[in-house]
Motif scaffolding. Structure first.
Motif, mmCIF file in Angstrom:
data_model
loop_
_atom_site.group_PDB
_atom_site.id
_atom_site.type_symbol
_atom_site.label_atom_id
_atom_site.label_comp_id
_atom_site.label_asym_id
_atom_site.label_seq_id
_atom_site.Cartn_x
_atom_site.Cartn_y
_atom_site.Cartn_z
ATOM 1 N N VAL A 222 77.344 71.302 83.882
ATOM 2 C CA VAL A 222 76.145 72.196 83.469
ATOM 3 C C VAL A 222 75.851 72.057 82.025
ATOM 4 C CG1 VAL A 222 75.545 74.736 83.215
ATOM 5 C CG2 VAL A 222 77.432 74.034 84.767
ATOM 6 N N PRO A 223 74.555 71.571 82.033
ATOM 7 C CA PRO A 223 73.962 71.164 80.605
ATOM 8 C C PRO A 223 74.092 72.490 79.786
ATOM 9 C CG PRO A 223 72.475 70.375 82.418
ATOM 10 C CD PRO A 223 73.587 71.219 83.083
ATOM 11 N N THR A 224 74.238 72.320 78.636
ATOM 12 C CA THR A 224 74.259 73.368 77.430
ATOM 13 C C THR A 224 72.996 74.175 77.427
ATOM 14 O OG1 THR A 224 75.921 72.157 76.343
ATOM 15 C CG2 THR A 224 74.835 74.103 74.981
ATOM 16 N N ALA A 225 72.030 73.489 77.599
ATOM 17 C CA ALA A 225 70.746 74.226 77.235
ATOM 18 C C ALA A 225 70.508 75.237 78.291
ATOM 19 C CB ALA A 225 69.474 73.028 77.299
ATOM 20 N N TRP A 226 70.641 74.964 79.596
ATOM 21 C CA TRP A 226 70.796 75.692 80.648
ATOM 22 C C TRP A 226 71.377 77.294 80.611
ATOM 23 C CZ3 TRP A 226 71.611 72.749 85.744
ATOM 24 C CH2 TRP A 226 70.811 71.539 85.892
ATOM 25 N N VAL A 227 72.600 77.170 80.027
ATOM 26 C CA VAL A 227 73.431 78.259 79.713
ATOM 27 C C VAL A 227 72.893 79.146 78.616
ATOM 28 C CG1 VAL A 227 75.764 79.161 78.949
ATOM 29 C CG2 VAL A 227 75.443 77.114 80.592
ATOM 30 N N GLU A 228 72.553 78.531 77.619
ATOM 31 C CA GLU A 228 71.742 79.264 76.442
ATOM 32 C C GLU A 228 70.392 79.721 76.627
ATOM 33 O OE1 GLU A 228 71.270 75.796 73.762
ATOM 34 O OE2 GLU A 228 73.205 75.794 72.812
ATOM 35 N N GLN A 229 69.807 79.205 77.663
ATOM 36 C CA GLN A 229 68.480 79.768 78.075
ATOM 37 C C GLN A 229 68.584 80.657 79.206
ATOM 38 O OE1 GLN A 229 65.849 76.501 79.316
ATOM 39 N NE2 GLN A 229 66.298 75.577 77.343
ATOM 40 N N ILE B 44 83.411 70.127 76.826
ATOM 41 C CA ILE B 44 84.144 69.641 77.962
ATOM 42 C C ILE B 44 84.450 71.034 79.006
ATOM 43 C CG2 ILE B 44 86.260 68.728 78.883
ATOM 44 C CD1 ILE B 44 86.516 67.388 76.048
ATOM 45 N N GLN B 45 84.213 70.843 80.260
ATOM 46 C CA GLN B 45 84.240 71.977 81.281
ATOM 47 C C GLN B 45 85.405 71.484 82.300
ATOM 48 O OE1 GLN B 45 80.131 72.044 83.008
ATOM 49 N NE2 GLN B 45 79.146 72.415 80.689
ATOM 50 N N HIS B 46 86.287 72.683 82.206
ATOM 51 C CA HIS B 46 87.209 72.568 83.014
ATOM 52 C C HIS B 46 87.260 73.506 84.452
ATOM 53 C CE1 HIS B 46 89.232 70.659 79.766
ATOM 54 N NE2 HIS B 46 88.753 71.556 79.005
ATOM 55 N N ALA B 47 87.736 73.219 85.580
ATOM 56 C CA ALA B 47 87.726 73.964 86.772
ATOM 57 C C ALA B 47 89.299 74.139 86.985
ATOM 58 C CB ALA B 47 87.056 73.403 87.996
ATOM 59 N N THR B 48 89.420 75.338 87.709
ATOM 60 C CA THR B 48 90.748 75.707 88.083
ATOM 61 C C THR B 48 90.731 76.662 89.078
ATOM 62 O OG1 THR B 48 92.744 76.827 87.153
ATOM 63 C CG2 THR B 48 90.826 77.733 86.198
ATOM 64 N N SER B 49 91.741 76.642 89.775
ATOM 65 C CA SER B 49 91.899 77.454 91.210
ATOM 66 C C SER B 49 92.457 79.089 90.774
ATOM 67 C CB SER B 49 92.673 77.140 92.139
ATOM 68 O OG SER B 49 94.028 76.799 91.954
ATOM 69 N N GLY B 50 93.108 79.014 89.517
ATOM 70 C CA GLY B 50 93.534 80.277 89.092
ATOM 71 C C GLY B 50 94.724 80.188 88.174
ATOM 72 N N PRO B 51 95.637 81.381 87.855
ATOM 73 C CA PRO B 51 96.653 81.236 86.849
ATOM 74 C C PRO B 51 97.855 80.535 87.356
ATOM 75 C CG PRO B 51 96.379 83.143 87.660
ATOM 76 C CD PRO B 51 95.440 82.531 88.166
ATOM 77 N N GLY B 52 98.769 80.125 86.825
ATOM 78 C CA GLY B 52 100.027 79.589 87.345
ATOM 79 C C GLY B 52 100.125 78.149 87.398
ATOM 80 N N PRO B 53 101.701 77.711 87.549
ATOM 81 C CA PRO B 53 101.616 76.251 87.579
ATOM 82 C C PRO B 53 101.072 75.565 88.683
ATOM 83 C CG PRO B 53 103.772 77.380 87.984
ATOM 84 C CD PRO B 53 102.844 78.381 87.541
ATOM 85 N N LYS B 54 100.880 76.308 89.918
ATOM 86 C CA LYS B 54 100.576 75.646 90.996
ATOM 87 C C LYS B 54 99.050 75.506 91.405
ATOM 88 C CE LYS B 54 104.873 76.584 93.550
ATOM 89 N NZ LYS B 54 105.419 77.390 94.871
ATOM 90 N N ALA B 55 98.654 76.006 90.196
ATOM 91 C CA ALA B 55 97.016 75.924 90.400
ATOM 92 C C ALA B 55 96.542 74.468 90.257
ATOM 93 C CB ALA B 55 96.547 76.727 89.210
ATOM 94 N N LEU B 56 95.215 74.464 91.081
ATOM 95 C CA LEU B 56 94.611 73.073 90.884
ATOM 96 C C LEU B 56 93.661 73.050 89.859
ATOM 97 C CD1 LEU B 56 93.573 72.428 94.714
ATOM 98 C CD2 LEU B 56 95.521 71.603 93.424
ATOM 99 N N THR B 57 93.711 72.137 89.012
ATOM 100 C CA THR B 57 92.796 71.964 87.706
ATOM 101 C C THR B 57 92.294 70.714 87.418
ATOM 102 O OG1 THR B 57 94.672 71.440 86.125
ATOM 103 C CG2 THR B 57 94.085 73.765 86.542
ATOM 104 N N TRP B 58 90.947 70.468 87.111
ATOM 105 C CA TRP B 58 90.495 69.170 86.811
ATOM 106 C C TRP B 58 89.220 69.523 85.652
ATOM 107 C CZ3 TRP B 58 89.756 71.004 91.839
ATOM 108 C CH2 TRP B 58 88.464 71.752 91.941
ATOM 109 N N THR B 59 88.888 68.339 85.223
ATOM 110 C CA THR B 59 87.867 68.299 83.988
ATOM 111 C C THR B 59 86.718 67.643 84.613
ATOM 112 O OG1 THR B 59 89.591 68.251 82.419
ATOM 113 C CG2 THR B 59 87.240 67.405 81.774
ATOM 114 N N LEU B 60 85.784 68.392 84.516
ATOM 115 C CA LEU B 60 84.191 67.706 85.092
ATOM 116 C C LEU B 60 83.926 66.672 84.088
ATOM 117 C CD1 LEU B 60 82.300 71.136 85.752
ATOM 118 C CD2 LEU B 60 83.637 69.841 87.241
ATOM 119 N N PRO B 61 83.266 65.716 84.675
ATOM 120 C CA PRO B 61 82.351 64.614 83.970
ATOM 121 C C PRO B 61 81.251 65.004 82.958
ATOM 122 C CG PRO B 61 82.615 64.031 86.589
ATOM 123 C CD PRO B 61 83.022 65.478 86.100
ATOM 124 N N GLN B 62 81.294 64.392 81.880
ATOM 125 C CA GLN B 62 80.458 64.989 80.911
ATOM 126 C C GLN B 62 79.038 64.089 81.197
ATOM 127 O OE1 GLN B 62 83.227 64.322 77.487
ATOM 128 N NE2 GLN B 62 81.762 65.958 76.826
#
Length: 418
Positions: A208-215, A376-394
Motif C-alpha cells: 500500500v503506498p503511504t500517500a493512500w493511507v495518509e489521504q 515495510i508492511q507485514h502480513a500475518t494470520s494471527g498470534p502464536g508460533p504457528k501463524a503464517l507471516t510474510w513481508t510484502l514487497p516494497q
C-alpha cells in the motif's frame, strides 16, 4: 428488441442489473438504481475484441465501433456483459480509432468487469456526501457510478495516460455527473482534494503506498488489489481508519483481481506449456491432493510462501510452473502421485506451504500491519508460533512506471476499414 435505440440500451441495462442481482453479486438498492440510470454506452463507445489465440505475437484484434450499424449489436452485448472491456492499445489516442481488424500492440487500458466494480463499490459502502477517489480510473465507469451514489463534485479520478484522461473527462462531462479526472501517478493519490472518505484502486499494487493511507479520512475505507507475481492468486486488501485515527488492514484471497501497476511483471506459464505437455516430469507419491480452486486463503499464502510460481489454468490437470527456475509440477489425476521436473521441487514447496496453512488453522484472511515507520508492511494470520507471516514487497523494488512504447507491428498495421 425495441426499435428505439434508447429503449434498446435501457433494456440491456435492466437485463444486466437483473442478472447481477440473480447471481447474488448485486445486493445494494442504491447501487442497483445507479446502474440502471447510468448509460454506460457513453463511457464505452468502442471495444477491442481479441481474435488471436493465446501466445500469438503479434496479436490480431478487431475494433467494434458502437455507432456503426454492423457492430452495434455485438458491441451492446459486450459492454453489458460481465467481461472486461478493452479500450486502448499501447497508450494510443482515443479520438480517431478505426473500426475493423488491427494487428499488433497490447492493451494499456480497459474497463473492469462489471461484477468486480459492483463488489468493490459495495465493499466500500459508498454513500451520499462522501468524498471518493478512484486510482487508475480508466474510462470512468466506477467514477460515474460513485458520483451517482455520492453526489456531484465529490468524486475524483487519477489516471496516468493523458489520452485516457481526455477521453474519460469528455464522456463524463456528457453525462453531467460532476466528476474530475486528474492526470497523474496513481501511487501518489491526489493530495489536492484530500482527505477522502473512500479510496478505490483500479490497479494492483505489491504493497500500500503511504500517500493512500495518509489521504484516508477518519471512518474512511480504502480498497485495493494486492498483486502477487502470479495472476492466479491475488489478494483484496481493505484498509479502514477508525474515528480515532487507527489504521487497520485485512487481506483476503480472491479468484480475480485488478491488473498490476505498470512496471510490475506477472509471471506466465505460457512459454513452458508445450514443454510441460511433452515431458510432465518424474512421478512420485504425494501427501497433498490438489487443493480446491476456492481455497483462496491457501493460494494467497502460497504466492508469498512459495514465490515465483504460476498456475496454468489451461492444463488438463493442476499444473504449477516456476518459469524463472525452469521447473514445474503436474498433479493427479487423483492417483496419489505428482510429476515434477527441474531443479526446483515445486510440489514439495506447496506441500510445505499447505501443511503450514493447516497448522495455522486454514486462515482465509490475514492482517496487514501498515504502521511500521520504515514503510515495510507485514502480513500475518494471527498470534502464536504457528501463524503464517510474510513481508510484502516494497514499491521501490518495482520497475519505474514508464509508458509502454508502441510496437512496430502496431504502427505499421493500423488502417481504417469502412
Amino acid at each position: 428488441m425495441p426499435s428505439d435505440p434508447h429503449q434498446a440500451t435501457s433494456r440491456r441495462r435492466a437485463d444486466m442489473v437483473d442478472r447481477l442481482a440473480t447471481d447474488g453479486v448485486l445486493t445494494d438498492a442504491l447501487l442497483r438504481d445507479a446502474l440502471l440510470r447510468l448509460p454506460r454506452e457513453v463511457l464505452l463507445p468502442h471495444a477491442y475484441v481479441r481474435v488471436s489465440g493465446p501466445g500469438a505475437d503479434p496479436i490480431d484484434w478487431r475494433l467494434l465501433d458502437g455507432s456503426h450499424p454492423e457492430d452495434r449489436q455485438e458491441w451492446l452485448d459486450l459492454i453489458h456483459s460481465d467481461e472486461s472491456i478493452l479500450l486502448q492499445r499501447d497508450g494510443e489516442p482515443l479520438d480517431s480509432l478505426c473500426r475493423g481488424p488491427v494487428t499488433g500492440g497490447h492493451m494499456t487500458s480497459m474497463s473492469t468487469y462489471t461484477p468486480g466494480t459492483v463488489e468493490a463499490l459495495q465493499v466500500m459502502r459508498l454513500g451520499p456526501g462522501q468524498r471518493y477517489l478512484e486510482l487508475g480510473s480508466g474510462p470512468g465507469v466506477s467514477l460515474a457510478l460513485a458520483a451517482v451514489l455520492a453526489g456531484p463534485d465529490l468524486t475524483t479520478g487519477v489516471e496516468r495516460d493523458a489520452h485516457m484522461v481526455a477521453f474519460a473527462q469528455r464522456n463524463l462531462d456528457r453525462l453531467g455527473v460532476g466528476v474530475r479526472v486528474i492526470e497523474g501517478n496513481a501511487l501518489d493519490g491526489h493530495q489536492g482534494r484530500a482527505p477522502y472518505d473512500r479510496i478505490h484502486s483500479g490497479i494492483g499494487v505489491p504493497c500500500v503506498p503511504t500517500a493512500w493511507v495518509e489521504q484516508l479520512a477518519p471512518d474512511g475505507r480504502l480498497l485495493t488489489t494486492l498483486a502477487t507475481r502470479t495472476p492466479s492468486w491475488p489478494g483484496q486488501l481493505l484498509v479502514t481508519r477508525t474515528p480515532t485515527g487507527t489504521v487497520e488492514a485485512v487481506l483476503t484471497g480472491r479468484p480475480r483481481g485488478y491488473r498490476p501497476m505498470l512496471g510490475y511483471q506477472w509471471l506466465s506459464a505460457l512459454g513452458h506449456r508445450a514443454r510441460v505437455k511433452a515431458d510432465p516430469g518424474t512421478a512420485r507419491p504425494t501427501r497433498l491432493a490438489p487443493p480446491p480452486d476456492d481455497a483462496h486463503g491457501f493460494w494467497l499464502a502460497a504466492a508469498y510462501l512459495a514465490p515465483g510460481l504460476v498456475r496454468d489454468f489451461q492444463a488438463d490437470t493442476m499444473t504449477i510452473v516456476a518459469p524463472e527456475d525452469d521447473s514445474w509440477a503436474v498433479a493427479g489425476p487423483g492417483d496419489g502421485t505428482v510429476r515434477t521436473h527441474g531443479p526446483r521441487d515445486v510440489w514439495a514447496e506447496l506441500e510445505d506451504a499447505h501443511a503450514r496453512w493447516e497448522q495455522a488453522g486454514c486462515p482465509e484472511t490475514y492482517r496487514v500491519d501498515l504502521s511500521d515507520d520504515t514503510g515495510i508492511q507485514h502480513a500475518t494470520s494471527g498470534p502464536g508460533p504457528k501463524a503464517l507471516t510474510w513481508t510484502l514487497p516494497q514499491l521501490t523494488t518495482v520497475a519505474s512506471q514508464l509508458p509502454c512504447p508502441r510496437s512496430p507491428a502496431s504502427r505499421t498495421a493500423d488502417r481504417c476499414h469502412p
